[in-house]
Design an enzyme around this catalytic site. Structure first.
Site, PDB file in Angstrom:
ATOM      1  N   TYR A 161       0.845  -1.210   0.000  1.00  0.00           N
ATOM      2  CA  TYR A 161       0.000   0.000   0.000  1.00  0.00           C
ATOM      3  C   TYR A 161       0.877   1.256   0.000  1.00  0.00           C
ATOM      4  CZ  TYR A 161      -3.416   3.455   1.667  1.00  0.00           C
ATOM      5  OH  TYR A 161      -4.212   4.563   1.805  1.00  0.00           O
TER       6      TYR A 161
HETATM    7  N1  LIG Z   1      -9.110   5.867   5.162  1.00  0.00           N
HETATM    8  C1  LIG Z   1      -7.870   6.271   5.413  1.00  0.00           C
HETATM    9  O1  LIG Z   1      -7.353   6.205   6.537  1.00  0.00           O
HETATM   10  C2  LIG Z   1      -7.043   6.846   4.307  1.00  0.00           C
HETATM   11  C3  LIG Z   1      -5.871   7.565   4.633  1.00  0.00           C
HETATM   12  C4  LIG Z   1      -5.108   8.088   3.603  1.00  0.00           C
HETATM   13  C5  LIG Z   1      -5.500   7.922   2.300  1.00  0.00           C
HETATM   14  N2  LIG Z   1      -6.639   7.231   2.011  1.00  0.00           N
HETATM   15  C6  LIG Z   1      -7.000   7.069   0.607  1.00  0.00           C
HETATM   16  O2  LIG Z   1      -8.271   7.639   0.383  1.00  0.00           O
HETATM   17  C7  LIG Z   1      -8.918   6.937  -0.676  1.00  0.00           C
HETATM   18  C8  LIG Z   1     -10.295   6.492  -0.240  1.00  0.00           C
HETATM   19  O3  LIG Z   1     -10.144   5.672   0.889  1.00  0.00           O
HETATM   20  P1  LIG Z   1     -11.372   5.228   1.801  1.00  0.00           P
HETATM   21  O4  LIG Z   1     -10.821   5.100   3.163  1.00  0.00           O
HETATM   22  O5  LIG Z   1     -12.549   6.072   1.548  1.00  0.00           O
HETATM   23  O6  LIG Z   1     -11.594   3.727   1.232  1.00  0.00           O
HETATM   24  P2  LIG Z   1     -12.901   2.794   1.233  1.00  0.00           P
HETATM   25  O7  LIG Z   1     -12.363   1.395   1.281  1.00  0.00           O
HETATM   26  O8  LIG Z   1     -13.859   3.229   2.263  1.00  0.00           O
HETATM   27  O9  LIG Z   1     -13.524   3.065  -0.222  1.00  0.00           O
HETATM   28  C9  LIG Z   1     -12.795   2.730  -1.386  1.00  0.00           C
HETATM   29  C10 LIG Z   1     -13.773   2.527  -2.542  1.00  0.00           C
HETATM   30  O10 LIG Z   1     -13.001   2.168  -3.706  1.00  0.00           O
HETATM   31  C11 LIG Z   1     -13.689   1.158  -4.399  1.00  0.00           C
HETATM   32  N3  LIG Z   1     -12.747   0.378  -5.210  1.00  0.00           N
HETATM   33  C12 LIG Z   1     -11.746  -0.423  -4.766  1.00  0.00           C
HETATM   34  N4  LIG Z   1     -11.167  -1.030  -5.798  1.00  0.00           N
HETATM   35  C13 LIG Z   1     -11.775  -0.599  -6.919  1.00  0.00           C
HETATM   36  C14 LIG Z   1     -11.619  -0.892  -8.301  1.00  0.00           C
HETATM   37  N5  LIG Z   1     -10.715  -1.776  -8.731  1.00  0.00           N
HETATM   38  N6  LIG Z   1     -12.422  -0.270  -9.186  1.00  0.00           N
HETATM   39  C15 LIG Z   1     -13.366   0.602  -8.751  1.00  0.00           C
HETATM   40  N7  LIG Z   1     -13.582   0.889  -7.455  1.00  0.00           N
HETATM   41  C16 LIG Z   1     -12.803   0.296  -6.552  1.00  0.00           C
HETATM   42  C17 LIG Z   1     -14.331   0.301  -3.309  1.00  0.00           C
HETATM   43  O11 LIG Z   1     -15.412  -0.461  -3.818  1.00  0.00           O
HETATM   44  C18 LIG Z   1     -14.750   1.368  -2.310  1.00  0.00           C
HETATM   45  O12 LIG Z   1     -16.078   1.798  -2.537  1.00  0.00           O
HETATM   46  C19 LIG Z   1      -7.972   5.793  -1.047  1.00  0.00           C
HETATM   47  O13 LIG Z   1      -7.156   6.192  -2.124  1.00  0.00           O
HETATM   48  C20 LIG Z   1      -7.125   5.617   0.196  1.00  0.00           C
HETATM   49  O14 LIG Z   1      -5.882   5.031  -0.074  1.00  0.00           O
HETATM   50  C21 LIG Z   1      -7.424   6.695   2.985  1.00  0.00           C
END
Ligand SMILES: NC(=O)c1ccc[n+]([C@@H]2O[C@H](COP(=O)([O-])OP(=O)(O)OC[C@H]3O[C@@H](n4cnc5c(N)ncnc54)[C@H](O)[C@@H]3O)[C@@H](O)[C@H]2O)c1
Length: 258
Positions: A161
């Site tokens: 990741y």
């Molecule tokens: N939550 C955290 O702590 C955090 C921190 C830093 C960065 N981020 C980043 O923020 C972004 C959103 O994270 P989140 O926490 O809302 O995640 P989440 O898991 O709640 O949502 C991610 C969404 O992406 C979709 N997805 C995954 N693979 C896919 C694919 N191949 N095609 C289409 N859709 C797909 C999933 O179905 C899901 O609805 C990500 O890039 C994550 O890396 C999150």
């Protein structure tokens, strides 16, 4: 249609990937309230339809498109469907990502690294390559990549990741520099932990332990809220952001040192 480089068109149409929940959904809500027509792209069709229905009830102009961004052909079809329904895009938010399984990097399976890179890096690349050419032809566009502080600092036991997010940061810098004079700006956001489904389902005690560990290194001692990330993304999608490209925007409650 805008053809003057750097002149914002009089329409606002965005694609947000990973739009069915969490940070992606918050970005969709925010862009819709800023007057965008928003295409919600996600591979989770059931969740997508539910959130699109509820956004429409609030008056938003949204389109739900089921797409797995790891598949180039699906991305091309999703784009054709989006442009036919909403019109030419002015913003792309590459937000979809997976965490992958956790464990020591020395024991990690290369296939698992590939699975994580397929979504987090190649998925974003597919969307950029499908969507940006028309933005270039229009002389205006905004690309926002949702990376992570993990891409700057590394994350023990989440090596794939963290490496994928470092790749996304680097892609942002390269593409931003390549396109700097075209009217298409490319930036990324590096949040610290947000309390979303990305961490999976845990027993209550386990979840509390995980959350405490995640917050140890955040000076503000709390999760970033999804609406706070959405606020930054909305600015980066807008004409209010006009002299930043290839840049990395911190939103980590004081954690990041660069
Ligand atoms: N939550 C955290 O702590 C955090 C921190 C830093 C960065 N981020 C980043 O923020 C972004 C959103 O994270 P989140 O926490 O809302 O995640 P989440 O898991 O709640 O949502 C991610 C969404 O992406 C979709 N997805 C995954 N693979 C896919 C694919 N191949 N095609 C289409 N859709 C797909 C999933 O179905 C899901 O609805 C990500 O890039 C994550 O890396 C999150």
């Amino acid at each position: 249609m805008s053809t003057v480089v750097g002149q914002e068109p009089d329409w606002r149409i965005a694609v947000v990937t990973g739009a069915a929940r969490g940070i992606g959904l918050a970005i969709c809500e925010r862009l819709a309230s800023d007057g965008y027509a928003v295409a919600l792209w996600d591979r989770d069709e059931a969740a997508l339809d539910a959130v699109a229905g509820s956004l429409r009830k609030q008056g938003a102009n949204v389109l739900a498109v089921a797409v797995d961004i790891t598949d180039r052909e699906q991305v091309n079809r999703a784009l054709a469907q989006t442009v036919a329904a909403l019109g030419p895009l002015t913003a792309l938010v590459n937000n979809a990502a997976i965490l992958g399984s956790s464990g020591p990097t020395v024991e990690a399976s290369p296939d698992e690294w590939k699975r994580v890179f397929d979504v987090n890096v190649f998925g974003a690349l597919h969307c950029v390559q499908a969507i940006v050419p028309a933005m270039l032809a229009n002389g205006w566009g905004r690309v926002v990549n949702v990376a992570s502080i993990a891409g700057k600092e590394g994350n023990p036991f989440a090596g794939a990741y963290a490496a994928s997010k470092a790749a996304l940061i680097s892609m942002t810098k390269s593409l931003g520099k390549e396109l700097a004079a075209t009217g298409v700006l490319v930036n990324c956001i590096t949040p610290s932990a947000a309390d979303t489904d990305i961490f999976g389902v845990h027993e209550e005690g386990q979840r509390a332990q995980l959350q405490a560990r995640l917050l140890e290194r955040v000076p503000m001692k709390r999760f970033v809220r999804v609406d706070e990330v959405a606020e930054m993304a909305a600015w980066l999608c807008s004409s209010r952001c006009s002299f930043s490209t290839g840049a990395v925007f911190d939103i980590s409650g004081g954690r990041a040192v660069y």
